[in-house]
Design an enzyme around this catalytic site. Structure first.
Site, mmCIF file in Angstrom:
data_model
loop_
_atom_site.group_PDB
_atom_site.id
_atom_site.type_symbol
_atom_site.label_atom_id
_atom_site.label_comp_id
_atom_site.label_asym_id
_atom_site.label_seq_id
_atom_site.Cartn_x
_atom_site.Cartn_y
_atom_site.Cartn_z
ATOM 1 N N PRO A 74 4.917 -12.591 -19.683
ATOM 2 C CG PRO A 74 7.211 -12.227 -19.657
ATOM 3 C CD PRO A 74 6.048 -12.473 -18.762
ATOM 4 C CG ASN A 75 6.381 -14.965 -24.734
ATOM 5 O OD1 ASN A 75 6.417 -14.242 -25.725
ATOM 6 N ND2 ASN A 75 7.447 -15.230 -24.013
ATOM 7 N NE ARG A 104 4.288 -19.435 -25.294
ATOM 8 C CZ ARG A 104 4.543 -19.262 -24.017
ATOM 9 N NH1 ARG A 104 3.606 -18.803 -23.212
ATOM 10 N NH2 ARG A 104 5.716 -19.560 -23.546
ATOM 11 C CE1 TYR A 108 2.949 -23.367 -21.820
ATOM 12 C CE2 TYR A 108 3.731 -22.878 -24.033
ATOM 13 C CZ TYR A 108 3.977 -23.051 -22.684
ATOM 14 O OH TYR A 108 5.255 -22.907 -22.197
ATOM 15 C CG ASN A 128 1.251 -18.418 -16.269
ATOM 16 O OD1 ASN A 128 2.475 -18.461 -16.143
ATOM 17 N ND2 ASN A 128 0.604 -19.213 -17.105
ATOM 18 C CB ALA A 130 9.994 -17.366 -19.562
ATOM 19 C CG HIS A 153 11.435 -20.824 -15.564
ATOM 20 N ND1 HIS A 153 10.833 -21.773 -14.764
ATOM 21 C CD2 HIS A 153 10.642 -20.719 -16.673
ATOM 22 C CE1 HIS A 153 9.753 -22.239 -15.378
ATOM 23 N NE2 HIS A 153 9.607 -21.612 -16.525
ATOM 24 C CG ASP A 182 13.863 -9.414 -4.474
ATOM 25 O OD1 ASP A 182 13.822 -10.526 -3.920
ATOM 26 O OD2 ASP A 182 14.934 -8.855 -4.794
ATOM 27 C CD GLU A 208 5.229 -19.681 -9.559
ATOM 28 O OE1 GLU A 208 5.627 -19.551 -8.377
ATOM 29 O OE2 GLU A 208 5.958 -20.064 -10.495
ATOM 30 C CG HIS A 237 3.834 -22.321 -14.117
ATOM 31 N ND1 HIS A 237 4.439 -21.305 -14.830
ATOM 32 C CD2 HIS A 237 4.273 -22.195 -12.846
ATOM 33 C CE1 HIS A 237 5.222 -20.607 -14.020
ATOM 34 N NE2 HIS A 237 5.133 -21.125 -12.809
ATOM 35 C CB SER A 254 3.307 -26.681 -19.380
ATOM 36 O OG SER A 254 4.207 -25.691 -18.897
ATOM 37 N NE ARG A 314 7.386 -27.283 -21.053
ATOM 38 C CZ ARG A 314 7.046 -26.063 -21.516
ATOM 39 N NH1 ARG A 314 6.251 -25.287 -20.798
ATOM 40 N NH2 ARG A 314 7.494 -25.649 -22.687
ATOM 41 N NE ARG A 352 10.046 -24.647 -20.775
ATOM 42 C CZ ARG A 352 9.905 -23.488 -21.430
ATOM 43 N NH1 ARG A 352 9.398 -22.445 -20.828
ATOM 44 N NH2 ARG A 352 10.246 -23.383 -22.707
#
Ligand code: DQA
Length: 143
Positions: free
Chosen positions: A9-10, A17, A22, A73, A76, A79, A86, A97, A99, A101, A106, A110
């Site tokens: 998402p996002n 953004r 970012y 990635n 959110a 978190h 799963d 994985e 990220h 940032s 943070r 997060r």
């Protein structure tokens, strides 16, 4: 050898953004940088992005049919999504994985990472380079 690059998402909003966090690179530009590195490493990539948890889960379930590793990635969802955790745990395909940032530095919410324990590893805090370092790790795992 194919690797799936998955964005949650996002992340389609990258470039406009919160650029102070970012940066100014768009997701398309990140994908182009990944394509260049993939060429150097001799692997091919498919890029997918969704703002929907269920869609990401479906793609993770299908990954073993076509991909040797997933560069992910989760945004959110990293978190709080036990469902994504799963899904990652349910497939043999290793997940790296990433990220952009440094999530550990943070907000407190997060710093809780629910997918990381079932991922092969996690890279956080290097901006676009998180993806590029993650791809190198994914290729090593895939080989
Ligand atoms: C992110 C970090 C997450 O906390 C956030 O929700 C994102 C982006 C990152 O790449 O730094 O969407 O995954």
């Amino acid at each position: 050898m194919k690797i799936l690059v998955l964005n949650g998402p996002n992340l389609n909003q990258l470039g406009m953004r919160e650029p102070d966090i970012y940066g100014l690179c768009t997701l398309k530009e990140i994908e182009e940088k990944l394509e260049q590195l993939a060429g150097e490493l001799g692997v091919s990539l498919d890029h997918k992005q969704s703002n929907h948890e269920g869609q990401l889960i479906d793609w993770i379930h299908q990954a073993p049919d076509s991909y040797k590793a997933i560069l992910f990635n989760p945004g959110a969802l990293a978190h709080y999504s036990i469902a994504i955790r799963d899904a990652v745990a349910s497939v043999v395909t290793p997940v790296v994985e990433v990220h952009m940032s440094n999530v550990h530095a943070r907000e407190e919410f997060r710093q809780r990472l629910v997918i990381t324990p079932v991922a092969a590893g996690q890279i956080s805090g290097f901006g676009v380079d998180s993806y590029l370092l993650g791809l190198r790790a994914a290729v090593k795992l895939a080989k």
